[in-house]
Design an enzyme around this catalytic site. Sequence first.
Site, PDB file in Angstrom:
ATOM      1  N   LYS A   1     -14.016  -0.120  -3.859  1.00 33.63           N
ATOM      2  CA  LYS A   1     -15.098   0.288  -2.844  1.00 33.63           C
ATOM      3  C   LYS A   1     -16.188   1.113  -3.504  1.00 33.63           C
ATOM      4  O   LYS A   1     -17.356   0.965  -3.512  1.00 33.63           O
ATOM      5  CB  LYS A   1     -14.551   1.035  -1.827  1.00 33.63           C
TER       6      LYS A   1
ATOM      7  N   GLU B   1       0.814  -1.233   0.012  1.00 35.90           N
ATOM      8  CA  GLU B   1      -0.080  -0.154  -0.029  1.00 35.90           C
ATOM      9  C   GLU B   1       0.767   1.337  -0.136  1.00 35.90           C
ATOM     10  O   GLU B   1       0.269   2.301  -0.425  1.00 35.90           O
ATOM     11  CB  GLU B   1      -0.968   0.258   1.223  1.00 35.90           C
TER      12      GLU B   1
ATOM     13  N   HIS C   1       9.245 -26.642  -1.263  1.00 32.79           N
ATOM     14  CA  HIS C   1       8.768 -27.852  -1.948  1.00 32.79           C
ATOM     15  C   HIS C   1       7.509 -27.300  -2.872  1.00 32.79           C
ATOM     16  O   HIS C   1       6.774 -28.450  -3.461  1.00 32.79           O
ATOM     17  CB  HIS C   1       8.117 -28.748  -0.980  1.00 32.79           C
TER      18      HIS C   1
END
Length: 427
Positions: free
Chosen positions: A417, A281, A302
Amino acid sequence: MRRIRLNLQNAINEEKLKEYVSEVEQINTKMNNLSLEGFEYLGWKDLPENINKNEIDKIIETANFFKKEGIEVLVVIGIGGSFLGAKSAMDFIQGNYPTKKNMEIIFAGTSISSTELTQLLYYVENKKFAINVISKSGTTLEPAIAFREFRNLLNSRLGENNAKRYIVATTDANKGLLFEMAKEKGYARFVVPDNVGGRFSVLTPVGLLPLACAGIDIEKLLEGAKEANALYKNSNLLENDAYKYAVARFLLQKKFPVEMLVSYEPNHMFLLEWWKQLFGESEGKQGKGILPHSAIFTRDLHSLGQFIQDGSKIMFETVIWVDKPIFDLKIEKEIEDLDKLNYLTNKSLHQINKAAFEATVEAHTKVGLVPNIILELEDSSEKTLGALFMFFERAVAMSGYLLKVNPFNQPGVEVYKSNLFKILEKK
């Protein structure tokens, strides 16, 4: 006291740091003079020195009240910086499976998943629980929904007048939807400082109240941060490891657009998540920034190990190593040796883990040609974590300003948003 040791020998030519001495000094001076873009959110940098002793006492009193009342579970409701700091600190200090009997802390309001919220509500249904809701405004959708549901559950069990004793709001000092609700309903309140952004808020009541309830010594956490601040506010780049890390990243991003933060301790998973938000951010704007990625080794060797070793050269690694783990375990000899592990007899698991760390750094840097920055931590104590929080926060501020972006805003998150509220037809 240096609780964190920075090693850049497998990452950059340290002579190149000298080219940035003047620029770093100028940025640091402007940060101190509050004359840079985003200056209104620089309150975090002096938090360890400036935090109010009365507020610390009030936090500890609240935690003690919950314990005295027999609260089994504290439901911390918040998203992003409102939960990642506290969660990362609990796991870092206590491990993923704490051995001491403390109040259990669970986190809600971190998603809009119906399954997640329903299961959390079922989980506390027959437990004595309290709520700490954390939101500057009270309008962030995920925690607002979760708070309504947990509040209604608590009210239905205890009655609204009694339930309010077990609800604490951490919010704005004098405005906002959550502030007004807390004032009207009589909830205890703690303040999210105006000059501290969410991702920098772990050393405010946002992080400190849940940590105190979890049995963590918040005064030691702040003490470690204060010790580190004395080191990391130094304007001399060549004496400041936090700023060295920032400049090393700045140099590496010219060729490598991805940074993978690695730890060899699984209980650091949420520390890595906290770091991802902090750097993602703060830097990711105006088409700039390093993509923060993370891995837990040896587990992810792995799965991602092949790509890191032989795949496209798009990343550098920053590797966290802890000298003294929370626990260690020695391999004992077995007479039958059916699993052929007797060659490890009397070696501790931490010794074996360190061998894996050293082998992997050598493989990735010497053969894979992946630059590695090493951060060696003294231990898993509150003081060391307080120092690490300040290290990363100082580093990301400097890193953002080197990139010529404001490290303290996040305009990009407003787009989704706005779209979401349009779809939901919020007036």
